[in-house]
Design a protein around this motif. Structure first.
Motif, PDB file in Angstrom:
ATOM      1  N   THR A  75      47.929  58.765  47.601  1.00  0.00           N
ATOM      2  CA  THR A  75      47.908  57.397  47.358  1.00  0.00           C
ATOM      3  C   THR A  75      47.148  57.102  46.177  1.00  0.00           C
ATOM      4  OG1 THR A  75      47.391  55.347  48.625  1.00  0.00           O
ATOM      5  CG2 THR A  75      45.781  57.144  48.708  1.00  0.00           C
ATOM      6  N   LEU A  76      47.346  55.875  45.836  1.00  0.00           N
ATOM      7  CA  LEU A  76      46.720  55.445  44.650  1.00  0.00           C
ATOM      8  C   LEU A  76      45.463  54.620  44.828  1.00  0.00           C
ATOM      9  CD1 LEU A  76      49.603  53.681  42.708  1.00  0.00           C
ATOM     10  CD2 LEU A  76      48.114  55.617  41.800  1.00  0.00           C
ATOM     11  N   GLY A  77      44.196  54.551  44.361  1.00  0.00           N
ATOM     12  CA  GLY A  77      43.001  54.078  44.724  1.00  0.00           C
ATOM     13  C   GLY A  77      41.917  54.887  45.190  1.00  0.00           C
ATOM     14  N   PRO A  78      41.918  55.911  45.670  1.00  0.00           N
ATOM     15  CA  PRO A  78      40.656  56.521  46.468  1.00  0.00           C
ATOM     16  C   PRO A  78      39.568  56.939  45.668  1.00  0.00           C
ATOM     17  CG  PRO A  78      42.431  58.536  46.271  1.00  0.00           C
ATOM     18  CD  PRO A  78      42.992  56.897  45.787  1.00  0.00           C
ATOM     19  N   ALA A  79      39.655  57.125  44.321  1.00  0.00           N
ATOM     20  CA  ALA A  79      38.577  57.937  43.504  1.00  0.00           C
ATOM     21  C   ALA A  79      37.337  57.061  43.503  1.00  0.00           C
ATOM     22  CB  ALA A  79      39.047  57.932  41.988  1.00  0.00           C
ATOM     23  N   LEU A  80      37.328  55.741  43.350  1.00  0.00           N
ATOM     24  CA  LEU A  80      36.344  54.808  43.471  1.00  0.00           C
ATOM     25  C   LEU A  80      35.405  54.818  44.712  1.00  0.00           C
ATOM     26  CD1 LEU A  80      34.192  52.916  41.994  1.00  0.00           C
ATOM     27  CD2 LEU A  80      35.942  51.031  42.404  1.00  0.00           C
ATOM     28  N   PRO A  81      36.063  54.482  45.570  1.00  0.00           N
ATOM     29  CA  PRO A  81      35.295  54.597  46.837  1.00  0.00           C
ATOM     30  C   PRO A  81      35.046  56.075  47.652  1.00  0.00           C
ATOM     31  CG  PRO A  81      37.720  53.916  47.331  1.00  0.00           C
ATOM     32  CD  PRO A  81      37.394  53.859  45.943  1.00  0.00           C
ATOM     33  N   MET A  82      35.637  56.876  47.135  1.00  0.00           N
ATOM     34  CA  MET A  82      35.148  58.306  47.497  1.00  0.00           C
ATOM     35  C   MET A  82      34.140  58.577  46.707  1.00  0.00           C
ATOM     36  SD  MET A  82      38.645  60.429  47.975  1.00  0.00           S
ATOM     37  CE  MET A  82      37.853  61.947  48.746  1.00  0.00           C
ATOM     38  N   VAL A 119      35.246  56.486  34.762  1.00  0.00           N
ATOM     39  CA  VAL A 119      36.275  56.501  33.563  1.00  0.00           C
ATOM     40  C   VAL A 119      37.431  55.994  34.007  1.00  0.00           C
ATOM     41  CG1 VAL A 119      37.252  58.009  31.816  1.00  0.00           C
ATOM     42  CG2 VAL A 119      34.907  58.260  32.702  1.00  0.00           C
ATOM     43  N   VAL A 120      38.192  54.991  33.140  1.00  0.00           N
ATOM     44  CA  VAL A 120      39.232  54.536  33.656  1.00  0.00           C
ATOM     45  C   VAL A 120      40.391  54.718  32.451  1.00  0.00           C
ATOM     46  CG1 VAL A 120      40.523  52.369  34.078  1.00  0.00           C
ATOM     47  CG2 VAL A 120      38.405  52.485  34.830  1.00  0.00           C
ATOM     48  N   TRP A 121      41.409  55.499  32.967  1.00  0.00           N
ATOM     49  CA  TRP A 121      42.372  55.825  32.092  1.00  0.00           C
ATOM     50  C   TRP A 121      43.360  54.650  31.697  1.00  0.00           C
ATOM     51  CZ3 TRP A 121      42.549  59.341  28.196  1.00  0.00           C
ATOM     52  CH2 TRP A 121      43.871  59.815  27.978  1.00  0.00           C
ATOM     53  N   ASP A 122      43.292  53.862  30.794  1.00  0.00           N
ATOM     54  CA  ASP A 122      43.879  52.670  30.549  1.00  0.00           C
ATOM     55  C   ASP A 122      45.184  52.685  29.713  1.00  0.00           C
ATOM     56  OD1 ASP A 122      44.632  49.826  30.500  1.00  0.00           O
ATOM     57  OD2 ASP A 122      43.136  49.061  29.609  1.00  0.00           O
ATOM     58  N   VAL A 179      30.920  51.998  33.638  1.00  0.00           N
ATOM     59  CA  VAL A 179      32.289  51.995  33.512  1.00  0.00           C
ATOM     60  C   VAL A 179      33.033  52.195  32.060  1.00  0.00           C
ATOM     61  CG1 VAL A 179      34.340  50.691  33.953  1.00  0.00           C
ATOM     62  CG2 VAL A 179      32.541  50.542  35.614  1.00  0.00           C
ATOM     63  N   VAL A 180      33.591  53.187  31.857  1.00  0.00           N
ATOM     64  CA  VAL A 180      34.072  53.462  30.492  1.00  0.00           C
ATOM     65  C   VAL A 180      35.491  53.391  30.620  1.00  0.00           C
ATOM     66  CG1 VAL A 180      34.273  55.140  28.508  1.00  0.00           C
ATOM     67  CG2 VAL A 180      32.076  54.869  30.063  1.00  0.00           C
ATOM     68  N   VAL A 181      36.010  52.365  29.901  1.00  0.00           N
ATOM     69  CA  VAL A 181      37.535  52.191  29.824  1.00  0.00           C
ATOM     70  C   VAL A 181      37.836  52.895  28.533  1.00  0.00           C
ATOM     71  CG1 VAL A 181      39.250  50.520  29.743  1.00  0.00           C
ATOM     72  CG2 VAL A 181      37.261  49.971  30.936  1.00  0.00           C
ATOM     73  N   VAL A 205      37.356  59.290  38.145  1.00  0.00           N
ATOM     74  CA  VAL A 205      38.328  59.101  37.249  1.00  0.00           C
ATOM     75  C   VAL A 205      39.738  58.668  37.799  1.00  0.00           C
ATOM     76  CG1 VAL A 205      40.077  60.574  35.386  1.00  0.00           C
ATOM     77  CG2 VAL A 205      37.549  61.353  35.892  1.00  0.00           C
ATOM     78  N   CYS A 206      40.119  57.583  37.151  1.00  0.00           N
ATOM     79  CA  CYS A 206      41.349  56.901  37.779  1.00  0.00           C
ATOM     80  C   CYS A 206      41.842  56.074  36.672  1.00  0.00           C
ATOM     81  CB  CYS A 206      40.796  55.683  38.639  1.00  0.00           C
ATOM     82  SG  CYS A 206      39.834  54.240  37.882  1.00  0.00           S
ATOM     83  N   GLY A 207      43.159  55.767  36.973  1.00  0.00           N
ATOM     84  CA  GLY A 207      43.890  54.925  35.925  1.00  0.00           C
ATOM     85  C   GLY A 207      43.704  53.481  36.135  1.00  0.00           C
ATOM     86  N   ASP A 208      44.150  52.603  35.155  1.00  0.00           N
ATOM     87  CA  ASP A 208      43.952  51.221  35.382  1.00  0.00           C
ATOM     88  C   ASP A 208      44.926  50.608  36.591  1.00  0.00           C
ATOM     89  OD1 ASP A 208      46.158  52.109  33.637  1.00  0.00           O
ATOM     90  OD2 ASP A 208      46.483  49.724  33.396  1.00  0.00           O
TER      91      ASP A 208
END
Length: 531
Positions: free
Chosen positions: A404-411, A453-456, A519-521, A427-430
């Motif tokens: 699924t998408l989205g687990p990295a931040l809350p994990m 770190v956001v891979w935008d 947060v580093v975009v 590490v996640c995507g935008d």
């Protein structure tokens, strides 16, 4: 004594210290109990976040993660992370309020009512039962605990009708005796010992079920002079610097040839998921004799190994090491290390992965050795999963089974609660970040160090590439939040945008020294990957 107080005090007897949830009108009595029993509560911004936090908490701490949610939407919002926990064998206990007993199944419009809440949960995680009376709770909790902690760990859900939650019970409850673990058959040890002692080209594949047996895996590898491949969930079982460590490289030709040439393959706690061959569907090459050790007998039936041992990996390896002879001597350059080196040298990196490598080198050059890393479904993280070397002192959480998408931040938030003195990186995507972005507020409130770190790449990059490969016009792949730096700053995080690997390295260095959330975009031409 109120039911919630008795239930919470019983949970504390099982070693529960932390609960993740969002309180609601139907769970007030549970929260009365949590406070009375001294359990720490952690509030998220969405029940999906609660579940991902509890998942990471369980993986990092080795304890059961607990969630408390309200009826209907609270439980339904939690099912995606609960299904992830089921997929990756993570013990999460869900305490869900449910519709009042006399209204359940009546379709009379009760608040949060759905046709069959327990069945909905069972469809995602399997074990799901209703506490139909206060007196039934201790027995059902003991049964749930067996699901969580014996055999292959799975999530469990107890649904407590609100009339049961509002009841009073006569005094505190006492924890039931722990369930017995299956005993290890001595004959299986003898059979494996004879096979591996005669092997000339053994290979070990260490899966998620071997994570608690890392020292034993390394000792066995050294005893047998066997290269060690790891699955995604087995990452870090053996330090990347060890000469017998191959890495998480099962999709690539060097690792596959290593397995094909083996006369004995020891598969420790792995289900041979398609995740570990990057969803290609290609089976592992048939090498020599397959020995599987797994607590789940269904896995042994599915793969039909030469020898199948239904046991906890650590228990089995401890017994096996006790009967294997020590090697006669240590050669300066043993064959196993040479085989491992050849496997590591043959990796078919894609051009996209090669574009990611300078960014990964820059980021990981600043990472502390005891880092906890959580990875989302995003292209930079996919390359990192194969490319970044793992160490025993670090923790690598990449839940790609459910995908699924989205687990990295809350994990990352849950991991920080489990290990507050260790640094964390997500590490996640935008695109994926937007699924759980509100948990940035939770992270800021927690006050612990976290680098996100956001891979935008201005949308769903992997899906965009899939459309391109199929020759289909891109549809609904170009989504964006326009200014994630401003958004993150609005949540109270320190936020910057970088456009070069050098800038990423510098900002990562600062972030690991800074208390709180950074947060580093990352946004640059090679990130966008467009022609």
């Amino acid at each position: 004594m109120w039911f919630g107080e008795a239930a919470a005090h019983l949970l504390s007897q099982y070693g529960i210290e932390d609960v993740f949830g969002i309180p609601g009108v139907h769970t007030v009595e549970l929260y009365r109990g949590f406070g009375s029993a001294g359990l720490r509560t952690h509030v998220a911004r969405h029940e999906q976040g609660c579940g991902f936090m509890a998942d990471a908490y369980a993986r990092v701490s080795g304890r059961v993660g607990v969630c408390a949610v309200v009826t209907g939407p609270g439980l339904l919002n939690l099912l995606t992370p609960a299904a992830q926990a089921w997929h990756d064998s993570v013990p999460i206990l869900i305490l869900a309020a449910s519709t009042r007993s006399d209204l359940a199944g009546q379709a009379r419009g009760a608040l949060h009512d759905i046709p069959d809440q327990a069945a909905a949960a069972a469809g995602a995680i399997g074990w799901s039962k209703v506490v139909r009376s206060p007196e039934a709770f201790p027995e059902l909790l003991a049964e749930a605990w067996g699901v969580l902690t014996t055999g292959r760990p799975r999530p469990a859900c107890l649904h407590i009708p609100i009339d049961v939650l509002d009841s009073q019970v006569p005094g505190p409850w006492t924890r039931a005796p722990a369930a017995d673990r299956p005993s290890l058959e001595p004959s299986s040890i003898d059979a494996v010992r004879a096979l591996v002692a005669a092997a000339e080209r053994p290979v070990i594949i260490a899966g998620g079920g071997s994570r608690s047996a890392a020292p034993e895996v390394q000792r066995l590898a050294e005893r047998l002079d066997a290269p060690v491949l790891t699955t995604g969930n087995g990452s870090g079982v053996i330090d990347a610097s060890h000469p017998l460590a191959v890495g998480t490289l099962l999709p690539f030709s060097g690792a596959r040839d290593l397995v094909a040439a083996a006369d004995v393959v020891l598969a420790l706690g792995t289900e041979f998921s398609e995740t570990d061959v990057i969803y290609t569907g290609i089976p592992l090459p048939a090498g020599g004799d397959l020995v599987m050790v797994d607590v789940d007998p269904a896995q042994l039936s599915a793969h039909r190994p030469r020898i199948g041992v239904c046991a906890d990996v650590r228990t089995f390896l401890s017994a096996l090491l006790g009967v294997l002879p020590e090697p006669a001597g240590v050669e300066p350059q043993r064959a196993g290390a040479q085989r491992a080196e050849r496997a590591r040298s043959r990796i078919e990196w894609t051009s996209d992965s090669r574009r990611h490598m300078p960014w990964l080198d820059a980021l990981w050059s600043m990472c502390p050795p005891d880092l906890i890393t959580t990875l989302d479904s995003t292209q930079l993280a996919y390359t990192a999963h194969q490319y970044v070397p793992r160490t025993r002192s670090a923790t690598w959480l990449a839940p790609y089974g459910l995908g699924t998408l989205g687990p990295a931040l809350p994990m990352a938030v849950g991991a920080g609660i489990a290990a507050p003195d260790r640094p964390t990186l997500a590490v996640c995507g935008d695109g994926g970040l937007l699924f759980t972005l509100p948990e940035l507020a939770t992270a800021v409130d927690a006050g612990r160090q976290l680098l996100l770190v956001v891979w935008d790449n201005r949308g769903y990059g992997e899906i965009r590439d899939s459309f391109d490969r199929a020759g289909v016009a891109r549809t609904d792949t170009e989504v964006t939040a326009f200014d994630l730096v401003a958004v993150a700053a609005g949540f109270g995080a320190h936020a910057v945008r970088v456009t070069t690997p050098g800038d990423l390295r510098d900002e990562a260095q600062k972030a690991f020294l800074r208390k709180g959330v950074s947060v580093v975009v990352v946004t640059a031409d090679d990130v966008l990957g467009t022609d």
